[in-house]
Design a protein around this motif. Sequence first.
Motif, PDB file in Angstrom:
ATOM      1  N   ILE A 202       0.742  -1.240  -0.035  1.00  0.00           N
ATOM      2  CA  ILE A 202      -0.044  -0.128  -0.002  1.00  0.00           C
ATOM      3  C   ILE A 202       0.897   1.296   0.021  1.00  0.00           C
ATOM      4  O   ILE A 202       1.582   1.419   0.872  1.00  0.00           O
ATOM      5  N   VAL A 203       0.743   2.119  -1.279  1.00  0.00           N
ATOM      6  CA  VAL A 203       1.445   3.309  -1.189  1.00  0.00           C
ATOM      7  C   VAL A 203       0.911   4.627  -0.924  1.00  0.00           C
ATOM      8  O   VAL A 203      -0.397   4.475  -1.361  1.00  0.00           O
ATOM      9  N   ASP A 204       1.267   5.361  -0.291  1.00  0.00           N
ATOM     10  CA  ASP A 204       0.768   6.680   0.295  1.00  0.00           C
ATOM     11  C   ASP A 204       1.194   7.774  -0.870  1.00  0.00           C
ATOM     12  O   ASP A 204       2.339   8.031  -0.946  1.00  0.00           O
ATOM     13  N   TYR A 205       0.048   8.114  -1.713  1.00  0.00           N
ATOM     14  CA  TYR A 205       0.214   9.117  -2.702  1.00  0.00           C
ATOM     15  C   TYR A 205      -0.216  10.445  -1.895  1.00  0.00           C
ATOM     16  O   TYR A 205      -0.863  10.359  -1.130  1.00  0.00           O
ATOM     17  N   THR A 206       0.272  11.620  -2.724  1.00  0.00           N
ATOM     18  CA  THR A 206      -0.256  12.697  -2.193  1.00  0.00           C
ATOM     19  C   THR A 206      -1.104  13.440  -3.213  1.00  0.00           C
ATOM     20  O   THR A 206      -0.612  13.389  -4.524  1.00  0.00           O
ATOM     21  N   MET A 215     -14.523  23.971  -8.257  1.00  0.00           N
ATOM     22  CA  MET A 215     -14.357  22.435  -8.151  1.00  0.00           C
ATOM     23  C   MET A 215     -12.983  22.339  -7.692  1.00  0.00           C
ATOM     24  O   MET A 215     -11.708  22.927  -8.119  1.00  0.00           O
ATOM     25  N   ILE A 216     -12.711  20.927  -7.466  1.00  0.00           N
ATOM     26  CA  ILE A 216     -11.442  20.532  -7.283  1.00  0.00           C
ATOM     27  C   ILE A 216     -10.786  19.344  -8.319  1.00  0.00           C
ATOM     28  O   ILE A 216     -11.655  18.571  -8.435  1.00  0.00           O
ATOM     29  N   ILE A 217      -9.878  19.644  -8.872  1.00  0.00           N
ATOM     30  CA  ILE A 217      -9.268  18.239  -9.943  1.00  0.00           C
ATOM     31  C   ILE A 217      -7.887  17.988  -8.930  1.00  0.00           C
ATOM     32  O   ILE A 217      -6.837  18.433  -9.274  1.00  0.00           O
ATOM     33  N   PRO A 218      -8.168  16.692  -8.396  1.00  0.00           N
ATOM     34  CA  PRO A 218      -7.247  16.015  -7.391  1.00  0.00           C
ATOM     35  C   PRO A 218      -6.265  15.560  -8.533  1.00  0.00           C
ATOM     36  O   PRO A 218      -6.672  14.605  -9.305  1.00  0.00           O
ATOM     37  N   CYS A 219      -4.974  15.443  -8.320  1.00  0.00           N
ATOM     38  CA  CYS A 219      -3.882  14.865  -8.952  1.00  0.00           C
ATOM     39  C   CYS A 219      -2.999  14.067  -8.064  1.00  0.00           C
ATOM     40  O   CYS A 219      -2.436  14.901  -7.074  1.00  0.00           O
ATOM     41  N   ALA A 220      -2.983  12.681  -8.219  1.00  0.00           N
ATOM     42  CA  ALA A 220      -2.147  11.900  -7.032  1.00  0.00           C
ATOM     43  C   ALA A 220      -0.600  11.952  -7.689  1.00  0.00           C
ATOM     44  O   ALA A 220      -0.501  11.518  -9.037  1.00  0.00           O
ATOM     45  N   THR A 221       0.237  11.959  -6.754  1.00  0.00           N
ATOM     46  CA  THR A 221       1.840  12.043  -7.039  1.00  0.00           C
ATOM     47  C   THR A 221       2.589  11.508  -5.775  1.00  0.00           C
ATOM     48  O   THR A 221       2.091  11.564  -4.855  1.00  0.00           O
ATOM     49  N   LEU A 222       3.500  10.779  -6.262  1.00  0.00           N
ATOM     50  CA  LEU A 222       4.627  10.333  -5.140  1.00  0.00           C
ATOM     51  C   LEU A 222       5.772  11.407  -5.071  1.00  0.00           C
ATOM     52  O   LEU A 222       6.429  11.225  -3.897  1.00  0.00           O
ATOM     53  N   ARG A 223       5.734  12.239  -5.661  1.00  0.00           N
ATOM     54  CA  ARG A 223       6.563  13.522  -5.496  1.00  0.00           C
ATOM     55  C   ARG A 223       6.224  14.769  -5.683  1.00  0.00           C
ATOM     56  O   ARG A 223       6.101  15.576  -6.408  1.00  0.00           O
ATOM     57  N   PRO A 224       5.302  15.315  -4.297  1.00  0.00           N
ATOM     58  CA  PRO A 224       4.729  16.300  -4.160  1.00  0.00           C
ATOM     59  C   PRO A 224       5.578  17.529  -4.535  1.00  0.00           C
ATOM     60  O   PRO A 224       4.928  18.670  -4.763  1.00  0.00           O
ATOM     61  N   GLU A 225       6.998  17.423  -4.264  1.00  0.00           N
ATOM     62  CA  GLU A 225       7.676  18.873  -4.526  1.00  0.00           C
ATOM     63  C   GLU A 225       7.768  19.119  -6.038  1.00  0.00           C
ATOM     64  O   GLU A 225       8.207  20.055  -6.228  1.00  0.00           O
ATOM     65  N   ILE A 416       7.461  16.398   4.879  1.00  0.00           N
ATOM     66  CA  ILE A 416       7.506  17.730   5.445  1.00  0.00           C
ATOM     67  C   ILE A 416       6.479  18.356   4.646  1.00  0.00           C
ATOM     68  O   ILE A 416       5.495  19.300   5.090  1.00  0.00           O
ATOM     69  N   LEU A 417       6.709  18.425   3.049  1.00  0.00           N
ATOM     70  CA  LEU A 417       5.931  19.268   2.328  1.00  0.00           C
ATOM     71  C   LEU A 417       4.404  18.683   2.160  1.00  0.00           C
ATOM     72  O   LEU A 417       3.465  19.453   2.426  1.00  0.00           O
ATOM     73  N   THR A 418       4.267  17.392   2.286  1.00  0.00           N
ATOM     74  CA  THR A 418       2.717  16.672   2.436  1.00  0.00           C
ATOM     75  C   THR A 418       2.022  17.196   3.617  1.00  0.00           C
ATOM     76  O   THR A 418       0.923  17.329   3.523  1.00  0.00           O
ATOM     77  N   GLN A 419       2.548  17.195   4.801  1.00  0.00           N
ATOM     78  CA  GLN A 419       2.159  17.859   5.859  1.00  0.00           C
ATOM     79  C   GLN A 419       1.586  19.223   5.733  1.00  0.00           C
ATOM     80  O   GLN A 419       0.501  19.550   6.180  1.00  0.00           O
ATOM     81  N   ASP A 420       2.559  20.045   5.258  1.00  0.00           N
ATOM     82  CA  ASP A 420       2.102  21.605   4.830  1.00  0.00           C
ATOM     83  C   ASP A 420       0.972  21.478   3.890  1.00  0.00           C
ATOM     84  O   ASP A 420       0.352  22.421   4.116  1.00  0.00           O
ATOM     85  N   LEU A 421       0.942  20.700   3.097  1.00  0.00           N
ATOM     86  CA  LEU A 421      -0.107  20.746   2.002  1.00  0.00           C
ATOM     87  C   LEU A 421      -1.488  20.439   2.649  1.00  0.00           C
ATOM     88  O   LEU A 421      -2.667  21.053   2.496  1.00  0.00           O
TER      89      LEU A 421
END
Length: 967
Positions: A202-206, A215-225, A416-421
């Motif tokens: 199970i992989v956690d994406y941002t 509206m929101i258009i969400p995009c999943a990424t493993l590299r939020p930076e 760090i970045l994911t928590q800020d987001l």
Amino acid sequence: MQKHYRPDVIEKKWISRWTSSKIFEAEPDKGSKYFITVPYPYLNGILHAGHTRTFTIGDVIARYRRMQGYNVLFPMGFHVTGTPIVGLAELIRNRDPQTIEVYSKHHGISDDRLQTLNTPEKIVDYFSVEAEKSMRSIGYSIDWRRKFTTTDDTYKKFIEWQFNHLHEKGYIVKGSHPVKWCPGDDNPVEDHDILHGEGATIVDYTLIKFRYEDMIIPCATLRPETTFGVTNLWVNPEAEYVKVKVKKEGSHELWIVSREAYEKLTFTDRNVELVEKVPAMSLIGIKVENPLTGDEVITLPASFVKAGNGSGIVMSVPAHAPFDYLALRDLYDADLSEYEITENPGDIKLISLIDVPDFGEYPAVDAVEKFNIRDQKDPRAEDATKLVYRREFHSGVLKENTGKYANIKVSKIKNILTQDLIEQNIGEIFYEFSEPVVCRCGTPCVVKMVRGQWFLNYSDPQWKEMVYKCIEQMDIIPEELRVEFNNKVDWLKDKACARKKGLGTRLPFDKDWLIESLADSTIYMSYYIISKFLTENIKPENLTKKLFDYVLLDVGTLEEVLEDCGLDKNTIEGMKNDFEYWYPVDMRTSGKDLVPNHLLFFLFHHVAIFDEDKWPKTIAVNGFVSLEGEKMSKSKGPLLTMNEAVRTYGADVTRMYILSSAEQTQDADWKNSGVEAAKKQIERFYTFSQEIIDSYSEEAFLSGYEISEIEHIDKWLLSKVQRRINQTNVSLDQIKTRNALQNSFFLMFNDIRWYQRRGGVKLLPYILDVWVRLMAPFTPHLSEEVWSYMGHDESDFISLAQYPQYNSALVDINAELAEEMISNTLEDIEEIIKVIKLSPSKIYLYTSQNWKISIFKKAIFMSSEGKLEVGTLIKEAMSDPEMKKYGKKIPKFVQKLVPEIKSMKPERIETLLQADFNEEEILKGSVLFFEKETGCSVKVYSGDDPEYDPEGKSAHASILRPAIYIE
């Protein structure tokens, strides 16, 4: 002995005698104990070649240790908990065509019999009987008194005791966590429940929340930076998209995602409501806001976007993602008017945000050029992507345009970045599988955020520290897997340990839940010890917490337990004494697929429950088995069952072949041509044994083999046999069964053939005695048969005889080198005769010249000192006045000699250092042998003064390699 090898007759005979004599029923004694276990099989099918390899390794080690004098316990049980057996019963009941075909064709179950297996209980009953039959038929030395299934009421009491302990220690917690989930069974699943994707994690994406109107258009990424470098989004024109209302923690948003993403979101901790369909074309060409930078970016069409991955909409970072750059480049100057897009994608400016050594401003562009990639369909694009991502992760640093994150390493930024987001509500966590997962029932699995679920708290750092300590002090075979075990502990997260459906034990502190099938199979090795005592007179209610605490943990007093459980004193003390004697597990041998799950849990639960002196001592890991190059599958085929292999080839041939075809974690491939060859080798062994037994009296085998007046060839064979014995023992200690068989069987066979070819006869009874004992762990039935015909009493089993031990006093280096020279010389003669295609009348052999021998000895000594170099050796040789007359020849000889010696292994150098023999004497002593083999006259001359050398061949003689002249 029967004239022809009949494995069916021999194997049935000895299996019957082992059973009636009860020689494998282990009881505590004063000797050293050895407790070995293999994973008990899961009973949703007939045992197959994968089981055969793992279990046979365990049996070989059990037999080897037993013959070394250890008191060996090798027990077996049956694993039946979880959902696979329930699912199989449903498939059979519903007459699922694939299931019926596979179980009739590959598992060998008649259709009439298969129709009766329509409940989990009937399946367990059937396959438990069949599994025991299979394991008995192949000759496993198992103590069958200790067998059980994981749905036995007494076993359930043991599991309740274990889980109460884990709960009391805080290792079982309740909460919300992502789990692998089967919507069809409405249950969490683990690897044992999975048809495809057993190794998926199970992989956690941002999720990055790009905005479009309200509206929101969400995009999943493993590299939020990389959000700082987004230039556009990708939308698949062919995909189905929907607008959904997403509620979480009192607030709601309107999201646009693919239909597949919507389905996945319904299993998360969000409340999701479908609003309406959204045409894909309406999403292409719009401008959305990057929530991290405020920039406006366009959406572009991309058929490569998979609706089932992430949200079905992908953010594009062409400066740092080769696939994005290629996709964007493919759109340069394209006509996009059908999407009402007037801009040229070629005008989009790439945004560089990571500084990477060895790359320029745009690493993706550099990588594409480096690999000379044509377009996004080029397979080399994957290599380019891996290169960029790897280098950016390990050595990349964020640039100034990332604001407060500038100068932070890429490897440190994600959390760090994911928590800020998340705190800014412009990002969320979204869980996804690393690869597609399908349940055994056939339903695609999802990641579900389960509320109120019970979890084993494997992420507990203190618990992990104990496991690290256990791994550090135990043996891991092969040793290189120690790093992998530690890495797996690093990454292991909390695991769901309970479910609502299937077979198993109820959670003692929450009866609504059943304990999951991997969670209840972690310390069952300790249950083997007490299962012997669980007769019909002992009921589940007798197995109280105080009894288990006293027997397994040495907590409480005998008086307290007597009053609490209702068992008699002798039974309680017997359980406790047996446990103290047999535990811990000395060897756990298992397949490599169980390293990231069962074997890890095995360690976690042992360190949690038991004191350090009861922690496992050794884990050995072996590879898989394929069938003629194809992966085997119990549920789909192809499949080679243990029964079929034994029925077709015999138990001993099956055992020998499966163990000689691969080493340790290497994968074995069962090939019918290979096993046929193994069968012929076994038949040759049988014939050889028969010939020796028929040629000698029983006294010759039972006299103790006092060897006197032995000849040169006898010394050689005694020495070679010691080498084989030593290497076999060393290999078995390292669980290298292939190498052990190479030495104990194949190379031994070669040695004996050479011995007989050289006229050796005196040691044949001795050799057979050693050989049959060396082979006993591998081919036990055949070995027992030969042993009995050598004159041993019926009760004198080879399974309990002394395993051959290395005797260094019998090693004769000079004899070994002498025979090596004779063998090599004969090969050279035969090769020359083959080339000239003429029948020789005379053969002349010339030994090495003394000056060459002298330099050779100097070179060997210098090599042992680590000082061997061409110039140094020439200087050393020329310092001897006697050598100066060979001054022109020495440099040429040394330049050829030094590389040869440098390529030698250290043990070869050591052998040559100790050697002291006369080449001329050895060759002259073998003239009759050479003449018999070649059918012509043979003369031997010294290379220093040959009486006859018409072509000057003697100058070409080398150490242990005489020069040859043939007339």
